[in-house]
Design a protein around this motif. Structure first.
Motif, mmCIF file in Angstrom:
data_model
loop_
_atom_site.group_PDB
_atom_site.id
_atom_site.type_symbol
_atom_site.label_atom_id
_atom_site.label_comp_id
_atom_site.label_asym_id
_atom_site.label_seq_id
_atom_site.Cartn_x
_atom_site.Cartn_y
_atom_site.Cartn_z
ATOM 1 N N ARG A 119 46.900 137.798 51.179
ATOM 2 C CA ARG A 119 47.590 137.975 49.903
ATOM 3 C C ARG A 119 46.618 137.667 48.777
ATOM 4 N NH1 ARG A 119 53.442 137.086 50.385
ATOM 5 N NH2 ARG A 119 53.985 136.450 52.515
ATOM 6 N N ILE A 120 47.005 138.032 47.564
ATOM 7 C CA ILE A 120 46.227 137.692 46.371
ATOM 8 C C ILE A 120 47.170 137.079 45.344
ATOM 9 C CG2 ILE A 120 45.113 138.697 44.340
ATOM 10 C CD1 ILE A 120 43.515 140.462 46.108
ATOM 11 N N LYS A 121 46.732 135.964 44.771
ATOM 12 C CA LYS A 121 47.403 135.389 43.611
ATOM 13 C C LYS A 121 46.400 135.329 42.471
ATOM 14 C CE LYS A 121 51.277 132.620 45.309
ATOM 15 N NZ LYS A 121 51.944 131.293 45.240
ATOM 16 N N TYR A 122 46.901 135.417 41.246
ATOM 17 C CA TYR A 122 45.991 135.403 40.107
ATOM 18 C C TYR A 122 46.630 134.670 38.944
ATOM 19 C CZ TYR A 122 48.872 139.309 38.408
ATOM 20 O OH TYR A 122 49.910 140.104 38.005
ATOM 21 N N SER A 123 45.780 134.228 38.020
ATOM 22 C CA SER A 123 46.247 133.479 36.859
ATOM 23 C C SER A 123 45.320 133.759 35.693
ATOM 24 C CB SER A 123 46.253 131.974 37.163
ATOM 25 O OG SER A 123 46.574 131.219 36.005
ATOM 26 N N ARG A 124 45.895 133.697 34.495
ATOM 27 C CA ARG A 124 45.081 133.865 33.300
ATOM 28 C C ARG A 124 44.691 132.537 32.673
ATOM 29 N NH1 ARG A 124 47.817 138.801 33.454
ATOM 30 N NH2 ARG A 124 49.844 138.136 32.689
ATOM 31 N N ASN A 125 45.420 131.478 33.006
ATOM 32 C CA ASN A 125 45.125 130.177 32.402
ATOM 33 C C ASN A 125 44.891 129.070 33.421
ATOM 34 O OD1 ASN A 125 47.695 129.748 33.396
ATOM 35 N ND2 ASN A 125 48.671 129.726 31.373
ATOM 36 N N MET A 192 46.946 138.660 26.087
ATOM 37 C CA MET A 192 47.341 137.736 27.148
ATOM 38 C C MET A 192 48.720 138.066 27.710
ATOM 39 S SD MET A 192 44.888 135.496 27.582
ATOM 40 C CE MET A 192 45.644 134.048 28.297
ATOM 41 N N SER A 193 49.619 138.536 26.880
ATOM 42 C CA SER A 193 50.973 138.851 27.344
ATOM 43 C C SER A 193 51.678 139.686 26.289
ATOM 44 C CB SER A 193 51.773 137.565 27.597
ATOM 45 O OG SER A 193 51.974 136.851 26.387
ATOM 46 N N TYR A 194 52.751 140.334 26.722
ATOM 47 C CA TYR A 194 53.607 141.032 25.764
ATOM 48 C C TYR A 194 55.063 140.856 26.181
ATOM 49 C CZ TYR A 194 53.529 144.962 29.159
ATOM 50 O OH TYR A 194 53.635 145.746 30.275
ATOM 51 N N SER A 195 55.940 140.980 25.207
ATOM 52 C CA SER A 195 57.387 140.903 25.439
ATOM 53 C C SER A 195 58.016 142.178 24.899
ATOM 54 C CB SER A 195 57.993 139.686 24.739
ATOM 55 O OG SER A 195 57.403 138.495 25.215
ATOM 56 N N THR A 219 57.905 136.789 32.810
ATOM 57 C CA THR A 219 58.671 136.897 31.574
ATOM 58 C C THR A 219 57.753 137.021 30.368
ATOM 59 O OG1 THR A 219 58.763 134.478 31.502
ATOM 60 C CG2 THR A 219 60.630 135.630 32.496
ATOM 61 N N THR A 220 56.594 136.403 30.421
ATOM 62 C CA THR A 220 55.574 136.583 29.368
ATOM 63 C C THR A 220 54.276 136.932 30.067
ATOM 64 O OG1 THR A 220 55.099 134.212 29.411
ATOM 65 C CG2 THR A 220 56.636 134.990 27.739
ATOM 66 N N GLY A 221 54.112 138.190 30.382
ATOM 67 C CA GLY A 221 52.921 138.609 31.112
ATOM 68 C C GLY A 221 52.461 139.971 30.665
ATOM 69 N N LEU A 222 51.853 140.693 31.619
ATOM 70 C CA LEU A 222 51.351 142.035 31.361
ATOM 71 C C LEU A 222 51.858 142.953 32.456
ATOM 72 C CD1 LEU A 222 47.646 141.178 30.412
ATOM 73 C CD2 LEU A 222 49.535 141.679 28.853
ATOM 74 N N GLY A 223 51.885 144.239 32.167
ATOM 75 C CA GLY A 223 52.413 145.173 33.149
ATOM 76 C C GLY A 223 51.951 146.583 32.916
ATOM 77 N N GLU A 267 50.832 138.827 22.429
ATOM 78 C CA GLU A 267 50.135 137.554 22.289
ATOM 79 C C GLU A 267 48.681 137.719 22.726
ATOM 80 O OE1 GLU A 267 51.370 134.744 21.143
ATOM 81 O OE2 GLU A 267 53.542 135.128 21.132
ATOM 82 N N PHE A 268 47.741 137.162 21.917
ATOM 83 C CA PHE A 268 46.315 137.312 22.197
ATOM 84 C C PHE A 268 45.670 135.953 22.481
ATOM 85 C CE2 PHE A 268 47.628 141.037 19.947
ATOM 86 C CZ PHE A 268 46.934 142.069 20.559
ATOM 87 N N ASP A 269 44.447 136.002 23.023
ATOM 88 C CA ASP A 269 43.784 134.787 23.477
ATOM 89 C C ASP A 269 43.329 133.893 22.331
ATOM 90 O OD1 ASP A 269 41.958 136.639 22.618
ATOM 91 O OD2 ASP A 269 40.620 136.477 24.350
ATOM 92 N N HIS A 270 43.092 134.468 21.172
ATOM 93 C CA HIS A 270 42.692 133.689 20.004
ATOM 94 C C HIS A 270 42.894 134.548 18.762
ATOM 95 C CE1 HIS A 270 39.110 136.161 20.083
ATOM 96 N NE2 HIS A 270 38.845 135.740 21.311
ATOM 97 N N VAL A 271 42.606 133.996 17.618
ATOM 98 C CA VAL A 271 42.745 134.740 16.367
ATOM 99 C C VAL A 271 41.704 135.854 16.350
ATOM 100 C CG1 VAL A 271 42.581 134.613 13.859
ATOM 101 C CG2 VAL A 271 43.640 132.741 15.138
#
Length: 824
Positions: A119-125, A192-195, A219-223, A267-271
């Motif tokens: 399997r693969i798991k992943y994370s952005r933070n 980083m994510s969109y809603s 719920t707050t991710g990417l797709g 939502e973005f990683d920084h300004v």
């Protein structure tokens, strides 16, 4: 000399503001550093390890530094659910990952452990982990079947992550070991994510069309809006085979939005400083779908939204139903969060992709320099602050000046490199400028003219130079190719006793094969004008004044090719060179000339070709009859095939297999001498009296067939539609690659040359198809069976010529025998 890496880094930072961040999964397939070492040991961790020699840092695919046992192995047996043990890779920044590779542990025969599934798991933070699943919801990835082979798996859909975990899965408790690699590219979008609201269901003529975001990872991710896949014009169809109608799009019905718009938050990683947003919209208005009427975007850098939004109203297309990207200018607004409202212009609104163009805000420089500008609790002496600011401004100005100087120097270096490459291209290119009056022709119209010059832009095609360049940057899409080239080169040897460096038939030295007893005349480099003066050569100097110009046939790699009448040629020829014709009438011949301003290398190549062709004797190979080398321009006189090339002739001929037999016979002869043709095709097969077919490589009509050749980075042009996969990817030409080209030539014959091979594919797609032959996963495209072609010819001969393994392709002797049998 430590400046160069620093300069490249600073240059990259400056360029990030203008990077086009729209990701193409087909191109984003670079190895990310497990194999190459760019990923450091400290960025590779694991849940456990069997021993120090099987620690996480040894889990690098196809890599063995001699210190460990060649892989990562957990200290306990893996469990069936695959949820406990893992090998983790930290990429240090967000990456768009499209492909993964795994391998087991063999430890030079001392081990035999591998992961059959994982399997693969992943994370952005590093905190919130998501389990990957394919587009149909399956989480298990099929892994290895032995400890040696590398198994590559496309991630469909791709993932955007900084941390990735490989988690072995077994059907029963067993020891496993893994080596891994990740492929993709850096994710520069910063998203980083969109809603977004949940997608709706459309019922179209009784058909359920689902517009949900099926690959959304939380719920707050990417797709689906960031997977790099753009929807088709008809939303009922999908790029992905077997998916439901509407799969490529996320969509909404305006009846559920009383305010008339759909709101999305990004939502973005920084300004960041945002330049534009690109939204891929469907516009099939015949089914109630149109691109948005208006986009209103709000920006937030802290806790509150700015009061002044950016509003954009595109021109709504009411004529074309083609799906398209709509660019929304964002006015260089600064934010870490964007809220956009897309207003309906029809019943439905369908999006398949959203991408942002942005750069880091200037405040990032302040953060980098650790200056507490905005901290109200930090008191700083104003005078010291001014001094510090002045120093920082001066340092930045000096750095910018250094960067400008270095970049200017690099520009000049590139200009010099281009100039040197241009000089090299002049060596490889024969610009045809032969003065026709150099012949003492009898033709009355020429005798009155004062020497006009004819020019052409045809480039030399073969042989490839020693520093053969890869055919396209598209090849970089094949990481498995880059990893396996060395391994493949060790395993695959040339069939039928040939070597990988087998020469082109018009450039090889066959004297050593045919006249081994010759002592002083075998060398062909350099060749001089007196090459044919000795008694060992059958080529004689033909009197120039006995050549009468008739017409220009075309342009070859050295100069022009003319149709001439040769007076007294029958009496001039030796007995073994005699050809059919009336001795009392002038003989029609083809005269190939060397341009007068040719450089030394082109001159030597021309004489070398004469020397080689003078030794070739076969009824199905075009023969050299005589030469004119006493004065310039140098000329070679060959047989003239009155019916032209086979490509032009086939439309009027039905004895197709008989002609294929003749071509196979000529190639059988060349292969017996260990010669490789490299450009076998109907355009290089000439037709003479009584439908005699003879193989040539004169390029008499290369301009006519310019579309058959593909330019490689300005260095050469290649007939890629006739070339084997190993010739395109490896620059490897053998008798087996000629067999591949013969299969394509036979296909041309049996289709009467009515279309170009792979006519439905672009040149780039042809190159991509060679990558599929290399992968050998059943996705490669073959030329179809021509109408009326016997099944035996197609299945037993053509397809065998296009086998992936060169050793399994038939020899020309076998091809000739099979074709002869088919005539019976």
């Amino acid at each position: 000399m430590e400046v160069k890496p620093i300069t490249h880094h600073l240059f990259f930072v400056l360029l990030t503001a203008t990077v086009r961040t729209q990701v193409n999964p087909e191109m984003c397939r670079y190895p990310l550093g497990m194999t190459g070492g760019q990923i450091q040991d400290e960025d590779i961790s694991a849940s456990s390890q069997w021993s120090e020699s099987t620690a996480a840092k040894f889990g690098r695919l196809d890599f063995d530094n001699g210190d460990g046992d060649g892989a990562w192995c957990p200290d306990i047996m893996s469990e069936p659910d695959g949820l406990k043990e893992y090998l983790q890779v930290d990429l240090r920044s967000l990456h768009f990952i499209t492909l993964v590779g795994t391998q087991g542990r063999h430890a030079d025969g001392m081990g035999n452990e591998f992961a059959q599934r994982y399997r693969i798991k992943y994370s952005r933070n590093g905190s919130n982990w998501v389990g990957w699943h394919d587009r149909k919801g399956r989480q298990i990835i099929e892994g290895n079947r032995n400890a040696y082979d590398v198994v590559l798996k496309d991630l469909e859909p791709p993932i955007i992550a900084r941390y990735v975990r490989f988690m072995p899965v077994t059907d029963h408790s067993m020891i496993v070991c893994m080596r891994v690699e990740l492929y993709g590219c850096e994710w520069l979008d910063g998203l980083m994510s969109y809603s977004i609201p949940d997608g709706h269901l459309m019922i179209y003529r009784g058909l359920d069309v689902y517009f949900n975001d099926s690959v959304y990872d939380g719920t707050t991710g990417l797709g689906q809006l960031t997977d790099g896949t753009w929807g088709l014009d008809d939303f009922l169809h999908s790029h992905i085979y077997g998916m439901w109608p509407g799969y490529d799009y996320v969509g909404w019905n305006n009846k559920s939005f009383p305010k008339g718009y759909v709101e999305m938050i990004f939502e973005f990683d920084h300004v960041r400083n945002f330049t534009s947003m690109k939204v891929h919209c469907n516009n099939m208005f015949s089914r109630g779908v149109r691109m948005f009427r208006q986009a209103t975007c709000y920006f937030r850098s802290g806790s509150d939204w700015e009061t002044e939004p950016v509003t954009f109203r595109p021109t709504v297309d009411r004529v074309s139903q083609i799906a398209r990207f709509v660019a929304v200018p964002l006015g260089d607004r600064t934010a870490s969060t964007i809220k956009c409202r897309f207003h309906f212009s029809d019943l439905w609104l369908l999006f398949s992709e959203v991408a942002f163009q942005s750069g880091k805000n200037n405040s990032a420089w302040v953060s980098f320099l650790s200056v507490p500008w905005d901290d109200p609790t930090h008191k700083v002496d104003d005078s010291n602050t001014r001094i510090l600011i002045g120093c920082l401004v001066a340092i930045i100005a000096i750095l910018l000046a250094i960067i400008v100087i270095i970049l200017w120097r690099q520009v000049w270096q590139k200009m010099l490199e281009k100039a040197s490459r241009r000089m090299l291209d002049d060596e490889l290119t024969a610009r045809l400028a032969v003065q026709t009056q150099a012949f003492s022709f009898h033709h009355s119209s020429l005798s009155s003219e004062g020497g006009s010059t004819s020019n052409s832009t045809y480039e030399r095609i073969f042989p490839l130079c020693a520093d053969y360049q890869e055919p396209s940057r598209l090849i970089r899409k094949l990481p498995e190719f880059a990893q396996s080239t060395e391994h493949l080169g060790r395993k695959e040897k040339t069939q039928s006793g040939g070597s990988e460096g087998a020469p082109h038939y018009a450039e090889a030295d066959i004297i050593s094969l045919q006249e081994s007893s010759d002592s002083g005349t075998d060398s062909i480099t350099p060749v001089n004008i007196n090459l044919f003066a000795g008694t060992d050569s059958s080529m004689k100097e033909f009197p120039r004044h006995k050549l009468t110009f008739k017409e220009k046939l075309g342009e070859g790699q050295f100069g022009e090719v003319h149709l001439c009448e040769a007076e007294g040629m029958q009496d001039f020829l030796l007995e073994d060179l005699s050809i059919e014709g009336n001795k009392e009438s002038p003989l029609l011949v083809a005269v190939k000339t060397l341009r007068e301003d040719a450089n030394k290398n082109a001159r030597n190549d021309f004489l070398k070709e004469i020397r080689i062709m003078s030794r070739l004797r076969d009824p199905n190979i075009v023969r050299l009859l005589a030469v004119c080398v006493d004065t310039d321009p140098l000329c070679m006189i060959t047989e003239y095939m009155e019916n032209g090339d086979l490509n032009q002739f086939l439309c009027n001929l039905s004895k197709l297999i008989g002609m294929a037999v003749q071509i196979a016979s000529g190639m059988k002869y060349l292969s017996s001498l260990n010669f490789v043709h490299r450009d076998l095709a109907t355009r290089n097969c000439l037709v003479g009296k009584n439908y005699t077919i003879k193989i040539a490589d004169f390029g008499m009509s290369r301009n006519l067939y310019r579309g058959d050749y593909y330019r490689i980075q300005g260095r050469a042009v290649l007939p890629i539609r006739w070339m084997s996969w190993e010739s395109i990817l490896l620059g490897k030409f053998t008798m087996a690659s000629d067999v591949w080209a013969f299969g394509v030539t036979l296909w041309e014959i049996l289709t009467l040359c009515k279309e170009q091979p792979y006519s439905q594919l672009s040149d780039e797609q042809v190159i991509e198809n060679t990558g599929e032959f290399f992968r050998d996963q059943g996705k490669q495209v073959y030329l179809p069976k021509p109408p009326y072609c016997p099944d035996r010819i197609y299945h037993d001969l053509m397809l065998s010529c296009w086998r992936r393994n060169a050793k399994q392709r038939p020899s020309f002797q076998e091809i000739h025998t099979l074709l002869m049998d088919s005539l019976v």
